[in-house]
Scaffold this motif. Structure first.
Motif, PDB file in Angstrom:
ATOM      1  N   ARG A   1      -6.270   7.475   2.170  1.00 43.95           N
ATOM      2  CA  ARG A   1      -6.027   6.470   1.127  1.00 43.95           C
ATOM      3  C   ARG A   1      -6.468   6.991  -0.250  1.00 43.95           C
ATOM      4  NH1 ARG A   1      -7.950   3.132   5.212  1.00 43.95           N
ATOM      5  NH2 ARG A   1     -10.036   3.137   4.292  1.00 43.95           N
ATOM      6  N   THR A   2      -7.642   7.607  -0.302  1.00 44.65           N
ATOM      7  CA  THR A   2      -8.144   8.143  -1.566  1.00 44.65           C
ATOM      8  C   THR A   2      -7.234   9.261  -2.081  1.00 44.65           C
ATOM      9  OG1 THR A   2     -10.416   7.595  -0.957  1.00 44.65           O
ATOM     10  CG2 THR A   2     -10.122   9.247  -2.685  1.00 44.65           C
ATOM     11  N   HIS A   3      -6.825  10.136  -1.196  1.00 50.44           N
ATOM     12  CA  HIS A   3      -5.925  11.222  -1.568  1.00 50.44           C
ATOM     13  C   HIS A   3      -4.617  10.659  -2.123  1.00 50.44           C
ATOM     14  CE1 HIS A   3      -2.964  14.488  -0.673  1.00 50.44           C
ATOM     15  NE2 HIS A   3      -3.925  15.215  -1.229  1.00 50.44           N
TER      16      HIS A   3
ATOM     17  N   ARG B   1      -4.179   7.683  -3.484  1.00 53.50           N
ATOM     18  CA  ARG B   1      -4.455   7.030  -4.762  1.00 53.50           C
ATOM     19  C   ARG B   1      -4.543   8.054  -5.887  1.00 53.50           C
ATOM     20  NH1 ARG B   1      -9.274   6.282  -6.886  1.00 53.50           N
ATOM     21  NH2 ARG B   1     -10.364   6.450  -4.902  1.00 53.50           N
TER      22      ARG B   1
END
Length: 138
Positions: A110-112, A114
């Protein structure tokens, strides 16, 4: 005998091929989290079986004692029960670790996304080639 059957076609959760493109990293993180989810499910199943077998061995030791068989059989059966209980505790730790790694992999994905999905959309949408990372750093 155990009801758990080994999986075929296993191996590494995600290849380490040096491909760091956005979609490749997303695919690898998804593969890792999926593999850890499956491992967690299998470990949970193994844990239930080990605990059940430990209880059965403990009950069997009581039955052997009630039948007044040789004490060495009671001791051996009790040791099996204790060993299974100890192994189950270690499988529990492994299960918790698998769940944690799965959660971290989902979070990393998810962070990647985003951080880099917008850049990938821009880079993928144009006809011109984009310089490799670090080109403008000199």
């Amino acid at each position: 005998m155990s009801d758990i059957l080994p999986r075929t076609g296993g191996g590494a959760a995600a290849r380490t091929d040096g491909d760091h493109r956005y979609k490749s990293v997303q695919r690898k993180l998804k593969t890792l989290s999926k593999a850890m989810d499956m491992a967690g499910d299998e470990l949970e199943q193994l844990l239930r079986g080990m605990r059940l077998n430990a209880q059965r061995a403990e009950g069997l030791a009581v039955d052997i004692a009630n039948a007044q068989l040789d004490r060495k059989f009671i001791a051996m059966t009790s040791q099996v029960s204790v060993a299974l209980g100890g192994a189950a505790a270690e499988v529990q730790k492994l299960h918790e670790t698998a769940r944690e790694v799965s959660s971290l992999a989902h979070g990393a994905r998810r962070t990647h996304a985003r951080l880099y999905e917008g850049l990938d959309t821009v880079r993928s949408g144009r006809k011109e080639r984009t310089p490799k990372p670090g080109f403008f750093a000199h």
